[in-house]
Design an enzyme around this catalytic site. Structure first.
Site, PDB file in Angstrom:
ATOM      1  N   SER A  19      -3.694   0.095 -10.402  1.00 46.25           N
ATOM      2  CA  SER A  19      -3.927  -0.197  -9.362  1.00 46.25           C
ATOM      3  C   SER A  19      -3.197  -1.968  -9.436  1.00 46.25           C
ATOM      4  O   SER A  19      -4.007  -2.407 -10.030  1.00 46.25           O
ATOM      5  CB  SER A  19      -5.290   0.237  -8.690  1.00 46.25           C
ATOM      6  N   HIS A  44       0.026   2.258  -7.184  1.00 49.47           N
ATOM      7  CA  HIS A  44      -1.804   2.286  -6.993  1.00 49.47           C
ATOM      8  C   HIS A  44      -1.475   0.858  -6.105  1.00 49.47           C
ATOM      9  O   HIS A  44      -1.971   0.707  -6.732  1.00 49.47           O
ATOM     10  CB  HIS A  44      -2.409   2.734  -6.378  1.00 49.47           C
ATOM     11  N   ASP A  46      -3.539  -1.558  -2.938  1.00 54.07           N
ATOM     12  CA  ASP A  46      -4.842  -1.603  -2.788  1.00 54.07           C
ATOM     13  C   ASP A  46      -5.059  -2.547  -1.545  1.00 54.07           C
ATOM     14  O   ASP A  46      -4.827  -3.403  -1.705  1.00 54.07           O
ATOM     15  CB  ASP A  46      -6.062  -1.632  -3.536  1.00 54.07           C
ATOM     16  N   MET A  48      -6.460  -4.429   1.904  1.00 52.70           N
ATOM     17  CA  MET A  48      -8.090  -4.365   2.097  1.00 52.70           C
ATOM     18  C   MET A  48      -7.904  -5.061   3.449  1.00 52.70           C
ATOM     19  O   MET A  48      -7.168  -6.559   2.926  1.00 52.70           O
ATOM     20  CB  MET A  48      -9.250  -5.100   1.132  1.00 52.70           C
ATOM     21  N   HIS A  77      -3.293   2.899  -0.483  1.00 51.33           N
ATOM     22  CA  HIS A  77      -4.689   3.109  -0.216  1.00 51.33           C
ATOM     23  C   HIS A  77      -5.223   1.741   0.573  1.00 51.33           C
ATOM     24  O   HIS A  77      -5.196   0.412   0.539  1.00 51.33           O
ATOM     25  CB  HIS A  77      -5.787   2.630  -1.702  1.00 51.33           C
ATOM     26  N   MET A  79      -7.906   0.840   3.243  1.00 52.45           N
ATOM     27  CA  MET A  79      -9.658  -0.187   3.063  1.00 52.45           C
ATOM     28  C   MET A  79      -9.622  -0.529   4.242  1.00 52.45           C
ATOM     29  O   MET A  79      -9.754  -2.372   4.087  1.00 52.45           O
ATOM     30  CB  MET A  79     -10.056  -0.249   2.013  1.00 52.45           C
ATOM     31  N   MET A 151     -13.834   8.320  -4.324  1.00 51.81           N
ATOM     32  CA  MET A 151     -13.945   7.053  -4.853  1.00 51.81           C
ATOM     33  C   MET A 151     -14.930   6.996  -5.708  1.00 51.81           C
ATOM     34  O   MET A 151     -16.321   7.812  -5.081  1.00 51.81           O
ATOM     35  CB  MET A 151     -14.449   6.016  -3.727  1.00 51.81           C
ATOM     36  N   GLY A 156     -13.277  -2.508  -1.756  1.00 51.32           N
ATOM     37  CA  GLY A 156     -13.676  -3.216  -2.358  1.00 51.32           C
ATOM     38  C   GLY A 156     -13.477  -3.878  -3.450  1.00 51.32           C
ATOM     39  O   GLY A 156     -12.967  -4.828  -2.608  1.00 51.32           O
ATOM     40  N   PHE A 157     -13.889  -3.590  -4.498  1.00 53.41           N
ATOM     41  CA  PHE A 157     -13.639  -4.672  -5.769  1.00 53.41           C
ATOM     42  C   PHE A 157     -13.313  -3.555  -6.623  1.00 53.41           C
ATOM     43  O   PHE A 157     -14.253  -2.558  -6.192  1.00 53.41           O
ATOM     44  CB  PHE A 157     -14.860  -5.511  -5.654  1.00 53.41           C
ATOM     45  N   GLY A 158     -12.534  -4.242  -7.459  1.00 49.76           N
ATOM     46  CA  GLY A 158     -12.517  -3.691  -9.194  1.00 49.76           C
ATOM     47  C   GLY A 158     -13.170  -4.107  -9.709  1.00 49.76           C
ATOM     48  O   GLY A 158     -14.233  -4.745  -9.353  1.00 49.76           O
ATOM     49  N   ASP A 185     -10.583   7.198  -7.582  1.00 51.54           N
ATOM     50  CA  ASP A 185     -10.515   5.763  -8.044  1.00 51.54           C
ATOM     51  C   ASP A 185     -11.600   5.011  -8.104  1.00 51.54           C
ATOM     52  O   ASP A 185     -12.321   4.535  -6.882  1.00 51.54           O
ATOM     53  CB  ASP A 185      -9.855   5.725  -6.563  1.00 51.54           C
ATOM     54  N   GLY A 187     -13.799   2.477 -11.985  1.00 51.64           N
ATOM     55  CA  GLY A 187     -13.933   2.254 -12.871  1.00 51.64           C
ATOM     56  C   GLY A 187     -13.691   4.087 -13.618  1.00 51.64           C
ATOM     57  O   GLY A 187     -14.190   4.597 -14.505  1.00 51.64           O
ATOM     58  N   GLY A 207      -7.470   0.369 -12.587  1.00 52.22           N
ATOM     59  CA  GLY A 207      -7.246  -1.783 -12.376  1.00 52.22           C
ATOM     60  C   GLY A 207      -7.635  -1.916 -13.950  1.00 52.22           C
ATOM     61  O   GLY A 207      -6.581  -1.753 -14.429  1.00 52.22           O
ATOM     62  N   SER A 208      -8.945  -2.488 -13.977  1.00 53.13           N
ATOM     63  CA  SER A 208      -9.406  -3.246 -15.276  1.00 53.13           C
ATOM     64  C   SER A 208      -9.002  -2.567 -16.219  1.00 53.13           C
ATOM     65  O   SER A 208      -9.197  -3.306 -17.348  1.00 53.13           O
ATOM     66  CB  SER A 208     -10.887  -3.355 -15.154  1.00 53.13           C
TER      67      SER A 208
HETATM   68  C1  DX5 Z   1     -11.865  -0.495  -5.614  1.00 50.86           C
HETATM   69  C2  DX5 Z   1      -9.804  -0.036  -5.519  1.00 50.86           C
HETATM   70  C3  DX5 Z   1      -9.737   0.446  -6.377  1.00 50.86           C
HETATM   71  C4  DX5 Z   1      -9.425  -0.658  -7.500  1.00 50.86           C
HETATM   72  C5  DX5 Z   1      -9.807   0.545  -9.677  1.00 50.86           C
HETATM   73  O1  DX5 Z   1     -12.056  -0.257  -4.657  1.00 50.86           O
HETATM   74  O2  DX5 Z   1      -9.232   0.997  -4.450  1.00 50.86           O
HETATM   75  O3  DX5 Z   1      -8.173   0.588  -6.567  1.00 50.86           O
HETATM   76  O4  DX5 Z   1      -8.890  -1.013  -7.794  1.00 50.86           O
HETATM   77  O5  DX5 Z   1     -10.526  -1.004  -9.930  1.00 50.86           O
HETATM   78  P1  DX5 Z   1     -11.075  -0.570 -11.478  1.00 50.86           P
HETATM   79  O6  DX5 Z   1     -10.074   0.012 -12.517  1.00 50.86           O
HETATM   80  O7  DX5 Z   1     -10.650  -1.404 -12.596  1.00 50.86           O
HETATM   81  O8  DX5 Z   1     -12.604   0.201 -10.764  1.00 50.86           O
HETATM   82 ZN    ZN Z   2      -7.936   2.448  -4.511  1.00 48.74          ZN
END
Ligand code: DX5
Ligand code: ZN
Length: 245
Positions: A19, A44, A46, A48, A77, A79, A151, A156-158, A185, A187, A207-208
């Protein structure tokens, strides 16, 4: 409808989709090259809008810029509050699969119409559902989509913690829709990816657990192993318990 790109996304399963939320946006081209070198088959993205979710990321110019640097399928994706308002511009920018949120539409019937319109634009359509939203809201719209995005954090946030409610949802969906492409998607890391795979998930957005590491290849390889290890330990446990499979 460009079935070939959708097929290549399907063929990436089980696959890890980085992501691009936490990447270095000052070096996007290099970031993509590093991900490709690490074996990435689908990206992927994101998007927003600061309205549907409190966070604001990027829109068509970044998608279009990425499209110029890679042939990889782009899984976008959305959002955003009004997915159809930006669907065609996103397709023109190079998106291959557009996923909108069930919370952004009025009903399952509305979702089916949005998915139909997206498919008519020649790309795949996905529908995403947040952990707090009842699965009942999806109604029959899953018959009209190419993918469901379960989800495992509130969109909204990584960097948020994994919500295990996603696992039960994936199990139920897999049972009811054996052929449906299922993505997770939020965690996803070395501890959670195997459980999601075991539940029947196809595509794992990360992501992380990638961008928090210096070596993307090593991070993706470890995630791939963790995904498979859980499947192996599960089948050994099943054998030992004498259950038929
Ligand atoms: C959250 C995003 C994810 C996010 C995943 O709203 O849709 O794609 O970047 O990040 P991690 O893997 O850090 O949860
Ligand atoms: Zn996403």
């Amino acid at each position: 409808m460009n079935r070939a790109v959708l097929d290549s996304i399907r063929n990436a399963a089980p696959g890890i989709l980085p992501s691009l939320l936490q990447c270095d946006f000052g070096n996007l081209q290099t970031e993509v090259e590093r991900l490709v070198a690490a074996g990435t088959e689908v990206l992927h993205l994101d998007v927003m809008d600061g309205h549907f979710v409190p966070n604001l990321t990027y829109g068509m110019p970044i998608v279009e810029g990425l499209r110029r640097h890679t042939d990889l399928p782009l899984d976008v994706h959305l959002m955003i509050s009004d997915p159809l308002a930006y669907a065609q511009p996103m397709v023109d920018a190079g998106a291959d699969l557009l996923t909108f949120h069930i919370e952004a539409v009025d009903s399952a019937e509305h979702a089916a119409r949005v998915a139909h319109s997206i498919r008519e634009m020649g790309v795949g359509a996905g529908v995403a559902i947040n952990p707090e939203t009842s699965m009942d809201t999806l109604g029959d719209c899953l018959d009209e989509v190419d993918m469901v995005l379960v989800m495992s954090v509130q969109a909204g946030f990584g960097g948020q913690s994994f919500n295990p409610i996603a696992l039960d949802r994936i199990r139920q969906l897999r049972q009811r829709y054996p052929e449906l492409l299922i993505e997770i998607d939020g965690g996803i890391n070395l501890e959670t990816i195997g459980r999601a795979r075991q539940a029947g998930c196809d595509l794992f957005v990360v992501g992380s657990a990638i961008f928090g590491q210096d070596d993307y290849s090593a991070a993706i390889a470890s995630l791939g192993r963790a995904m498979v290890d859980e499947m192996i330990s599960d089948s050994v446990a099943t054998d030992e318990s004498g259950d038929s499979r």
